[in-house]
Design a protein around this motif. Structure first.
Motif, PDB file in Angstrom:
ATOM      1  N   GLN A  93       0.792  -1.188   0.021  1.00 41.74           N
ATOM      2  CA  GLN A  93      -0.008  -0.069  -0.049  1.00 41.74           C
ATOM      3  C   GLN A  93       0.899   1.188   0.117  1.00 41.74           C
ATOM      4  O   GLN A  93       1.387   1.416   0.972  1.00 41.74           O
ATOM      5  CB  GLN A  93      -0.945  -0.031   1.074  1.00 41.74           C
ATOM      6  CG  GLN A  93      -1.986   1.255   1.272  1.00 41.74           C
ATOM      7  CD  GLN A  93      -2.721   1.339   2.481  1.00 41.74           C
ATOM      8  OE1 GLN A  93      -2.278   0.859   3.593  1.00 41.74           O
ATOM      9  NE2 GLN A  93      -4.084   1.677   2.385  1.00 41.74           N
ATOM     10  N   GLY A 148      -1.820   6.420   1.469  1.00 46.11           N
ATOM     11  CA  GLY A 148      -3.104   6.840   1.338  1.00 46.11           C
ATOM     12  C   GLY A 148      -3.870   6.211   0.137  1.00 46.11           C
ATOM     13  O   GLY A 148      -4.778   6.912  -0.443  1.00 46.11           O
ATOM     14  N   ARG A 149      -3.261   5.032  -0.219  1.00 42.71           N
ATOM     15  CA  ARG A 149      -3.999   4.457  -1.275  1.00 42.71           C
ATOM     16  C   ARG A 149      -4.402   3.083  -1.034  1.00 42.71           C
ATOM     17  O   ARG A 149      -4.311   2.588   0.160  1.00 42.71           O
ATOM     18  CB  ARG A 149      -2.915   4.418  -2.572  1.00 42.71           C
ATOM     19  CG  ARG A 149      -2.597   5.715  -3.071  1.00 42.71           C
ATOM     20  CD  ARG A 149      -3.703   6.248  -4.053  1.00 42.71           C
ATOM     21  NE  ARG A 149      -3.347   7.572  -4.450  1.00 42.71           N
ATOM     22  CZ  ARG A 149      -4.154   8.128  -5.252  1.00 42.71           C
ATOM     23  NH1 ARG A 149      -5.559   7.852  -5.271  1.00 42.71           N
ATOM     24  NH2 ARG A 149      -3.723   9.226  -5.909  1.00 42.71           N
ATOM     25  N   GLY A 150      -5.358   2.647  -1.916  1.00 44.80           N
ATOM     26  CA  GLY A 150      -5.835   1.129  -1.620  1.00 44.80           C
ATOM     27  C   GLY A 150      -4.543   0.220  -1.812  1.00 44.80           C
ATOM     28  O   GLY A 150      -3.388   0.581  -2.315  1.00 44.80           O
ATOM     29  N   LEU A 151      -4.773  -1.020  -1.602  1.00 47.36           N
ATOM     30  CA  LEU A 151      -3.603  -1.960  -1.656  1.00 47.36           C
ATOM     31  C   LEU A 151      -3.436  -2.805  -2.820  1.00 47.36           C
ATOM     32  O   LEU A 151      -4.675  -2.706  -3.680  1.00 47.36           O
ATOM     33  CB  LEU A 151      -4.032  -3.149  -0.631  1.00 47.36           C
ATOM     34  CG  LEU A 151      -3.631  -2.827   0.806  1.00 47.36           C
ATOM     35  CD1 LEU A 151      -4.579  -1.797   1.448  1.00 47.36           C
ATOM     36  CD2 LEU A 151      -3.705  -4.139   1.700  1.00 47.36           C
ATOM     37  N   LEU A 191     -11.673   1.108   3.080  1.00 48.42           N
ATOM     38  CA  LEU A 191     -11.530   0.355   1.635  1.00 48.42           C
ATOM     39  C   LEU A 191     -12.397  -0.826   1.179  1.00 48.42           C
ATOM     40  O   LEU A 191     -12.634  -1.536   2.140  1.00 48.42           O
ATOM     41  CB  LEU A 191     -10.093  -0.331   2.044  1.00 48.42           C
ATOM     42  CG  LEU A 191      -8.848   0.763   2.267  1.00 48.42           C
ATOM     43  CD1 LEU A 191      -7.767  -0.022   2.895  1.00 48.42           C
ATOM     44  CD2 LEU A 191      -8.755   1.407   0.992  1.00 48.42           C
ATOM     45  N   GLY A 202     -10.308  -0.950  -4.152  1.00 50.84           N
ATOM     46  CA  GLY A 202     -10.654   0.558  -4.592  1.00 50.84           C
ATOM     47  C   GLY A 202      -9.700   1.458  -4.100  1.00 50.84           C
ATOM     48  O   GLY A 202      -8.491   1.087  -3.263  1.00 50.84           O
TER      49      GLY A 202
END
Lengths: 115, 113
Positions: free
Chosen positions: A37, A40-43, B90, B105
């Motif tokens: 990850q 601040g983002r998705g996995l 998430l 996402g």
């Protein structure tokens, strides 16, 4: 409850060094996966190892699995600054009642690769 | 290119409001998941669904409900938002058979004031 626990919680290394992260889990599993990850983002999925496998490679990634110790390790060789991210292990075990898979994550290891 | 899309990247809501977080996947996956992510706690599973109209509680379902009326869409509902539900949410989807790789996402950062 959370299944996987990564160790260490944070790791800081120089570019070019190898990074090793460990994951321990509590109950029997079908597969173990590693995800990455960015802040601040998705996995994003990295690699999956099945319960009957002991080692798997993908590019600069090497994953080992020891089901007797209920543990796995992720090795990133020749690290780069772009590898800076958090890394999570995830386990899936059949959900008894429904036959579906419940995907459970650990708390993650935050890797910093210094240029 | 496979995709899981969450309806909002950032959301600010007031205490007591009913909040809907939407997630859509275009991969015809059977499984869909909602997690919340908090510093030091990692990802905790709220609810998951293995088929249309089917749902199962995860580790922290209290204060949340979900809806899956269509295969591609999985909604997370906060019936009455509270400040302790401020978090990163998430959504993920995965097939029900090998390979079980999950696709995520981009996340929704929800702030409840």
């Amino acid at each position: 409850s959370q299944q996987g626990e990564e160790d260490p919680q944070a790791l800081s290394i120089q570019e070019g060094e190898n990074a090793t992260m460990n994951c321990s889990y509590k109950t029997s599993i079908n597969n173990l996966q590693w995800y990455r990850q960015n802040s601040g983002r998705g996995l994003v999925h990295l690699i999956l190892i099945r319960s009957n496998e002991r080692e798997k490679h993908s590019g600069r990634l090497r994953v080992t699995l020891d089901t007797s110790k209920k543990s796995s390790s992720l090795l990133i060789t020749a690290s780069r600054a772009a590898d800076t991210a958090s890394y999570f292990c995830a386990t899936d075990g059949s959900y008894s009642g429904a036959g579906s898979y419940q995907l459970t994550f650990g708390k993650g290891t935050k890797l910093s690769v210094i240029p | 290119d496979v995709k899981v899309t969450q309806s909002s990247r950032y959301l600010v809501k007031r205490t007591g409001e009913k909040v809907f977080l939407e997630c859509v996947q275009d991969m015809d996956h059977e499984n869909m998941f909602w997690y919340r992510q908090d510093p030091g706690l990692g990802l905790r599973l709220i609810y998951f669904s293995y088929d249309v109209k089917m749902k199962e509680k995860g580790d922290i379902p209290e204060g949340y409900s979900v809806s899956r009326e269509k295969k591609e869409r999985f909604s997370l509902i906060l019936e009455s938002a509270s400040t302790n539900q401020t978090s990163m949410y998430l959504c993920a989807s995965s097939p029900s058979r090998d390979p079980l790789e999950a696709f995520f996402g981009q996340g929704t950062r929800l702030t409840v004031v």
